[in-house]
Design a protein around this motif. Structure first.
Motif, PDB file in Angstrom:
ATOM      1  N   ARG A   1      22.553  52.432  29.068  1.00 38.46           N
ATOM      2  CA  ARG A   1      21.807  52.591  30.033  1.00 38.46           C
ATOM      3  C   ARG A   1      20.445  51.912  29.572  1.00 38.46           C
ATOM      4  N   VAL A   2      19.340  51.533  30.424  1.00 40.17           N
ATOM      5  CA  VAL A   2      18.189  50.686  29.960  1.00 40.17           C
ATOM      6  C   VAL A   2      17.009  51.199  30.615  1.00 40.17           C
ATOM      7  N   ALA A   3      15.908  51.373  29.928  1.00 38.99           N
ATOM      8  CA  ALA A   3      14.603  51.835  30.461  1.00 38.99           C
ATOM      9  C   ALA A   3      13.956  50.529  30.241  1.00 38.99           C
ATOM     10  N   VAL A   4      13.165  50.100  31.180  1.00 37.00           N
ATOM     11  CA  VAL A   4      12.244  48.805  31.197  1.00 37.00           C
ATOM     12  C   VAL A   4      10.762  49.520  31.366  1.00 37.00           C
ATOM     13  N   MET A   5       9.948  48.970  30.291  1.00 33.08           N
ATOM     14  CA  MET A   5       8.689  49.485  30.267  1.00 33.08           C
ATOM     15  C   MET A   5       7.567  48.402  30.469  1.00 33.08           C
ATOM     16  N   TYR A   6       6.576  49.032  31.275  1.00 33.57           N
ATOM     17  CA  TYR A   6       5.651  47.620  31.433  1.00 33.57           C
ATOM     18  C   TYR A   6       4.214  48.556  31.567  1.00 33.57           C
ATOM     19  N   ALA A   7       3.259  48.206  30.542  1.00 29.95           N
ATOM     20  CA  ALA A   7       1.896  48.801  30.674  1.00 29.95           C
ATOM     21  C   ALA A   7       1.945  50.438  30.392  1.00 29.95           C
ATOM     22  N   GLY A   8       2.847  50.707  29.601  1.00 30.83           N
ATOM     23  CA  GLY A   8       2.971  52.283  29.267  1.00 30.83           C
ATOM     24  C   GLY A   8       3.600  52.924  30.252  1.00 30.83           C
ATOM     25  N   ARG A   9       4.449  52.512  31.251  1.00 32.95           N
ATOM     26  CA  ARG A   9       5.282  53.267  32.125  1.00 32.95           C
ATOM     27  C   ARG A   9       6.654  52.721  32.227  1.00 32.95           C
ATOM     28  N   ILE A  10       7.678  53.625  32.497  1.00 32.40           N
ATOM     29  CA  ILE A  10       8.939  53.227  32.812  1.00 32.40           C
ATOM     30  C   ILE A  10       9.053  52.684  34.173  1.00 32.40           C
ATOM     31  N   VAL A  11       9.312  51.393  34.476  1.00 32.37           N
ATOM     32  CA  VAL A  11       9.240  50.708  35.590  1.00 32.37           C
ATOM     33  C   VAL A  11      10.741  50.855  36.524  1.00 32.37           C
ATOM     34  N   GLU A  12      11.757  50.870  35.417  1.00 34.41           N
ATOM     35  CA  GLU A  12      12.996  51.038  36.016  1.00 34.41           C
ATOM     36  C   GLU A  12      13.927  51.394  35.043  1.00 34.41           C
ATOM     37  N   LEU A  13      15.054  52.350  35.472  1.00 37.46           N
ATOM     38  CA  LEU A  13      15.969  52.653  34.539  1.00 37.46           C
ATOM     39  C   LEU A  13      17.216  52.682  35.264  1.00 37.46           C
ATOM     40  N   ALA A  14      18.124  52.153  34.437  1.00 38.50           N
ATOM     41  CA  ALA A  14      19.483  51.926  35.302  1.00 38.50           C
ATOM     42  C   ALA A  14      20.865  51.775  34.090  1.00 38.50           C
ATOM     43  N   PRO A  15      21.945  52.089  34.495  1.00 34.88           N
ATOM     44  CA  PRO A  15      23.046  51.831  33.428  1.00 34.88           C
ATOM     45  C   PRO A  15      23.021  50.184  33.434  1.00 34.88           C
ATOM     46  N   VAL A  16      23.471  49.994  32.268  1.00 37.43           N
ATOM     47  CA  VAL A  16      23.255  48.469  31.794  1.00 37.43           C
ATOM     48  C   VAL A  16      23.841  47.427  32.617  1.00 37.43           C
TER      49      VAL A  16
ATOM     50  N   PRO B   1      -5.190  47.107  36.130  1.00 38.98           N
ATOM     51  CA  PRO B   1      -5.461  47.033  37.309  1.00 38.98           C
ATOM     52  C   PRO B   1      -5.416  48.211  38.290  1.00 38.98           C
ATOM     53  N   ALA B   2      -5.827  48.288  39.287  1.00 43.60           N
ATOM     54  CA  ALA B   2      -5.614  49.360  40.114  1.00 43.60           C
ATOM     55  C   ALA B   2      -4.258  49.261  40.910  1.00 43.60           C
ATOM     56  N   GLY B   3      -3.771  50.555  41.255  1.00 40.74           N
ATOM     57  CA  GLY B   3      -2.488  50.537  41.740  1.00 40.74           C
ATOM     58  C   GLY B   3      -1.257  50.130  40.871  1.00 40.74           C
TER      59      GLY B   3
ATOM     60  N   ARG C   1      -2.527  51.630  45.436  1.00 42.60           N
ATOM     61  CA  ARG C   1      -2.246  52.834  45.039  1.00 42.60           C
ATOM     62  C   ARG C   1      -1.062  52.598  43.871  1.00 42.60           C
ATOM     63  N   GLY C   2      -0.759  53.578  43.153  1.00 48.34           N
ATOM     64  CA  GLY C   2       0.340  53.499  41.955  1.00 48.34           C
ATOM     65  C   GLY C   2       1.811  53.539  42.711  1.00 48.34           C
ATOM     66  N   PRO C   3       2.690  52.791  42.558  1.00 51.71           N
ATOM     67  CA  PRO C   3       4.117  52.785  43.350  1.00 51.71           C
ATOM     68  C   PRO C   3       4.774  53.895  42.925  1.00 51.71           C
ATOM     69  N   PRO C   4       5.577  54.536  44.024  1.00 52.80           N
ATOM     70  CA  PRO C   4       6.454  55.682  44.161  1.00 52.80           C
ATOM     71  C   PRO C   4       7.631  55.209  43.332  1.00 52.80           C
ATOM     72  N   ARG C   5       8.224  56.477  42.727  1.00 48.62           N
ATOM     73  CA  ARG C   5       9.646  56.430  42.042  1.00 48.62           C
ATOM     74  C   ARG C   5      10.707  56.570  43.139  1.00 48.62           C
TER      75      ARG C   5
END
Lengths: 334, 327, 299
Positions: free
Chosen positions: B227-242, B285-287, B304-308
């Motif tokens: 599985r893979v977690a993709v990080m951007y600017a300190g957050r995990i933006v996506e996590l999924a089986p490879v 940036p904001a959001g 605004r920050g995006p929802p998961r």
């Protein structure tokens, strides 16, 4: 775009470094054969990439082409003129025709010069333009590589890695070179920035008819960028071919090993551990015969006896004429 | 493979000192790893992936910053609640790390046998001949040729690949339940890299080790991760089986990254390129942090920050586009 | 440390000030040592205005007066007087002028010789490098005070001779440091690219190498000012430095040496001045070095 006369030609180029030893370090005890009998040529508008692992001599080759070092033997010619016999005017012409972009955008820009001066320096040295023309040219170059002209007054530390690499490219372009040596131009950059720089390099090549000699280790990038690819191992060329041919059908066992070690971004392609034995031997005492034979999965008894020569097997494609290679080719033909 | 995760990270937040204030280098990071599984942690420099590893191990010097929130549960124990002595008991023994640079992760003046032995002695309490055998076995398990002779070698006498194997032997001394591999192959040549990756996979198959593999190379991700977690600017933006991530990336950043990497077997005329550059942590940036570079960004993304969003089984991404831009 | 590696380092906005940035930077300044240096410079420059008496004016009626807070002392001579009735405060203030100018001139001399030697050795290498560096090593092996005394005794005490002695003894440190850094800069990619662009050696030295040496030269110089002041004071104390009655601090300390038990103030105050000066320059030098160390600074 490519014409028949080569822009750059290397003929049996060798570069050996003496290794000193003895109690006082005064005796020469051996030589590192960093580059050992290299021949290839690059035509106008073309990209030749050199691939190989650490110690294969690709960086030394780049330094020789840039005339930062002199070969121990052999000849390097640019536009048909040998580099070792250039007079002052010839050298000036060469310096204005061949430029370089290096891997590390943090060490390749003088931290105490403004970006404008960094870009203008080759023009100042070549003394081609008036001050005003030079400033106009700097502004034009900055726009060309995707920077804003107002940024000329800033210092390198105020830029990110990708922007610094754009500055380095603008500087290289400032004297209208014909050839640019690219030494790992994107490997120090963030993944999301690499495509920007690779696209920029390709656009510039199309627009300006530039030739590139690119040193790189990422095979997918090499495939994307190159017309020809040369594979080096321990100072020697083992195979050189048009890029797509090389990757479609790697012939030399070392090329095959490199190819199988390159990780595809296709899920499910199994991890194939290359059938290589051991690691790269020291270039100080390279193995006899075919230099690859101690690690080669296909090695035959005769491989250690005689040093194989490069032979042309298809137009534009040369490979070391090792017994095992011949066997592999004929096996593939059946 | 058991179903309970061996490592569970929940809402991890790490703040670093910066100027007079602090920045969030790791911002609400959550994931789990099961035994025998490899989770890839992908991101660019400064995305917080190395900081996440150091935070899990509680190795962030107090002069640099500290973990300010979240839980890190290793085999049922929340590491964040332990005192330093208890933490030392887990670190190395149950959770260990291999670092990028095989030159600096070994002590240059000690023989490698002593360095491996130190770890084995500490974690398994072996002495004398039993310890010597365990050292040789440890090196052999990492496929270091002629381990009986190599124990008396110094790090500089080994190649980069061999040094990294010694590092792995030390990391496996516990033996740990979780191995954090922080770009362990970045400094290695391609053929050596694939040898080391194959070794890690074999070790995992034999021991049921859970691996957190930090990398920026999608080739490595595609080859060895489950599985893979993709990080951007300190957050995990996506996590999924490879396979799912490569076939069906849902976050615009993941999608753009995948399209921008040239492939060994496919020709493209022009690479897809993401404009701009990753934001600075003290100037986010904001959001949504990716909004300024995102082809799909709308006003809400910049506010605004995006929802998961759950995008499928075991697949989630944080993006306004997936949420229909909040309509 | 894993934290200092590029991959682990947090990305921070380059060239953008934090809202608290300026205040933060001001707070980080070594205000006390820099203030002390400023005060010393003011003392040196404005000595004729600040000192209540000429430094060599004798007043036999006011001999050996203690500082004002001790019985028998008085505010006319706040730090007391020496055995000729000279005002200690005035002599310490004038001493700043003598001692600082000796130290600064000597450091400039040493720095100039050392930089030239170091750049030549580092840039051109080969036999020149070996020869120059062996000479520098030989100089470094010399016991400084011993040679200074011998030279001072041979040449006789004078301002120029003290400068010459300190310059001769200190240039090798600059040479070694400059050579090392020149080698590093010469190997950097931007110097290679300058050669690719066709720059001459002169141009490379002037625009690429020298400007990048300046910061660390400043650090070394500020650390060496302290050492030079001590050496100058030592020489003067031993009578082979600044000739009396000129009030170098070392000279004043020596003046009071025979009366340390009875008139301790004669030696104490110039001694304190030396200590404070050396400490202030060393602290400032440390601070500059830390500021310039990329590992201690966010990119």
């Amino acid at each position: 775009m490519a014409t028949d006369a080569p822009l750059l030609e290397l003929t049996d180029v060798r570069k050996h470094y003496a290794v000193s030893g003895g109690p006082l370090g005064l005796k020469t005890v051996g030589a590192v054969r960093a580059v050992d009998g290299l021949s290839f040529s690059v035509r106008a508008g073309e990209t030749l990439s050199i691939v190989g692992e650490s110690g294969c001599g690709k960086t030394t080759t780049a330094r020789l082409i840039l005339k930062l070092e002199e070969p121990t033997a052999g000849a390097i010619s640019f536009e048909g003129r040998r580099l070792d016999t250039l007079d002052a005017a010839g050298l000036r012409h060469f310096r204005g025709s061949v430029q370089a972009v290096f891997q590390d955008p943090w060490s390749s820009l003088n931290p105490r010069m403004t970006v404008g001066r960094i870009i203008a320096e080759p023009m100042i040295v070549q003394a081609r333009l008036s001050r005003q023309d030079r400033q106009d040219r700097v502004a034009e170059l900055m726009t060309q590589v995707g920077l804003r002209r107002e940024q000329a007054e800033l210092y390198p530390h105020q830029f990110s890695g990708g922007q610094r690499q754009r500055i380095a490219i603008a500087r290289a372009l400032s004297v209208d070179p014909k050839l640019i040596v690219l030494d790992e131009p994107v490997s120090a950059l963030d993944v999301s920035i690499r495509a920007q720089i690779l696209n920029l390099l390709k656009d510039l090549q199309d627009r300006l008819g530039l030739s590139y000699v690119m040193i790189a280790h990422h095979l997918a990038t090499v495939r994307h960028m190159s017309h020809h690819v040369a594979v080096m191992y321990l100072g020697q060329l083992v195979e050189i071919a048009p890029g797509r041919e090389l990757f479609r059908r790697p012939l030399h066992p070392y090329t095959q090993a490199l190819y199988s070690a390159a990780l595809s971004t296709h899920v499910g392609r199994p991890l194939s551990e290359p059938a290589l034995k051991g690691e790269i031997p020291s270039p100080l005492n390279p193995p006899s015969g075919c230099r690859f034979h101690p690690r080669c999965p296909h090695a035959l008894a005769e491989c250690s006896a005689s040093e194989p020569a490069l032979v042309e097997i298809e137009p534009g494609r040369r490979v070391q004429d090792c017994s095992c290679v011949r066997r592999l080719i004929s096996a593939a033909a059946k | 493979m058991s179903s309970a995760p061996v490592l569970k990270v929940e809402g991890l937040v790490t703040e670093l000192r910066s100027g007079g204030g602090s920045v969030r280098a790791v911002d609400d990071v959550s994931f789990e790893i099961n035994a025998g599984e490899t989770l890839g942690l992908v991101g660019e420099s400064g995305s917080g992936k190395s900081m996440t590893c150091l935070s899990i191990l509680r190795l962030i010097p107090s002069s640099v910053g500290r973990v300010t929130g979240g839980r890190v549960v290793l085999e049922g124990t929340d590491l964040m609640t332990l005192d330093e002595a208890q933490m030392r008991h887990h670190r190395g023994r149950r959770i260990s790390i291999i670092l990028q640079d095989p030159m600096t992760s070994l002590n240059p003046v000690l023989r490698i046998g002593d360095q491996v032995g130190e770890a084995i002695k500490l974690y398994r309490g072996l002495e004398g001949p039993a310890l010597r055998d365990a050292i040789v076995d440890g090196l052999r398990a990492m496929r270091i040729p002629a381990p009986e002779q190599r124990v008396s070698a110094y790090p500089h006498e080994l190649s980069g690949g061999m040094r990294q194997r010694v590092g792995a032997a030390i990391a496996m001394a516990g033996p740990p339940a979780v191995l954090i591999a922080d770009e362990p192959t970045t400094a290695l040549d391609a053929t050596v890299q694939s040898q080391l990756l194959a070794l890690l996979k074999d070790v995992q198959r034999e021991t049921g080790l859970a691996i957190l593999f930090v990398t920026h190379d999608f080739g490595i991700v595609a080859t060895i991760c489950d599985r893979v977690a993709v990080m951007y600017a300190g957050r995990i933006v996506e996590l999924a089986p490879v396979a799912e991530l490569f076939a069906n990336p849902r976050h615009p950043y993941t999608e753009a990254l995948l399209r921008s990497v040239p492939d060994l077997d496919v020709d493209v005329e022009r690479l897809y390129s993401i404009e701009g550059q990753p934001p600075a942590l003290d100037d986010l940036p904001a959001g949504c942090s990716f909004a300024p570079r995102c082809a799909y960004a709308r006003d809400v993304c910049r506010e605004r920050g995006p929802p998961r969003i759950e995008a499928g089984p075991l697949h989630h991404a944080s993006c306004w586009k997936l949420a229909g831009y909040g309509d | 440390m894993a934290l200092s590696k590029g991959s682990g380092a947090p990305r921070l906005a380059a060239g953008k000030g934090h809202p608290l940035g300026l205040w933060h930077q001001l707070r980080e300044l070594p205000l006390v040592p820099m203030g002390a240096i400023a005060l010393l410079l003011v003392m040196a420059i404005a000595a004729p205005l600040l000192a209540p008496y000429p430094p060599t004016e004798q007043s036999l009626l006011d001999r050996l007066m203690p500082p004002f807070w001790i019985a028998g002392g008085d505010l006319l001579h706040p730090l007391g007087t020496d055995h000729y009735g000279r005002d200690v405060l005035s002599r310490v203030i004038w001493g700043a002028r003598v001692s600082l100018s000796v130290a600064l001139v000597a450091i400039v001399v040493a720095g100039a010789i050392g930089t030239v030697v170091g750049i030549i050795a580092g840039y051109f290498g080969g036999f020149i490098e070996i020869a120059l560096m062996r000479v520098a090593d030989a100089f470094l092996a010399i016991p400084a005070v011993l040679v200074a005394i011998m030279l001072g005794a041979t040449l006789g005490p004078s301002f120029e001779n003290v400068v010459a002695v300190i310059g001769l003894l200190y240039w090798p440190r600059y040479a070694r440091q400059v050579r090392g850094e020149t080698l590093a800069i010469k190997g950097s990619d931007y110097v290679k690219l300058a050669r690719v662009a066709g720059c001459s050696s002169t141009r490379i030295l002037a625009t690429h190498i020298f400007p990048n040496l300046v910061p660390s030269l400043l650090v070394l110089a500020s650390l060496q000012v302290g050492a030079a002041i001590i050496l100058e004071a030592t020489l003067s104390f031993l009578g082979v430095g600044i000739p009396p009655p000129q009030p170098a601090w070392g000279v004043i300390v020596e003046d009071g040496r025979g009366m340390l038990a009875s008139a301790w103030w004669i030696s104490l105050f110039p001694g304190l001045a030396i200590a404070i000066t050396v400490l202030a320059f060393n602290l400032t030098g440390d601070w500059i070095r830390d500021r310039l160390d990329p590992k201690l600074r966010s990119r």
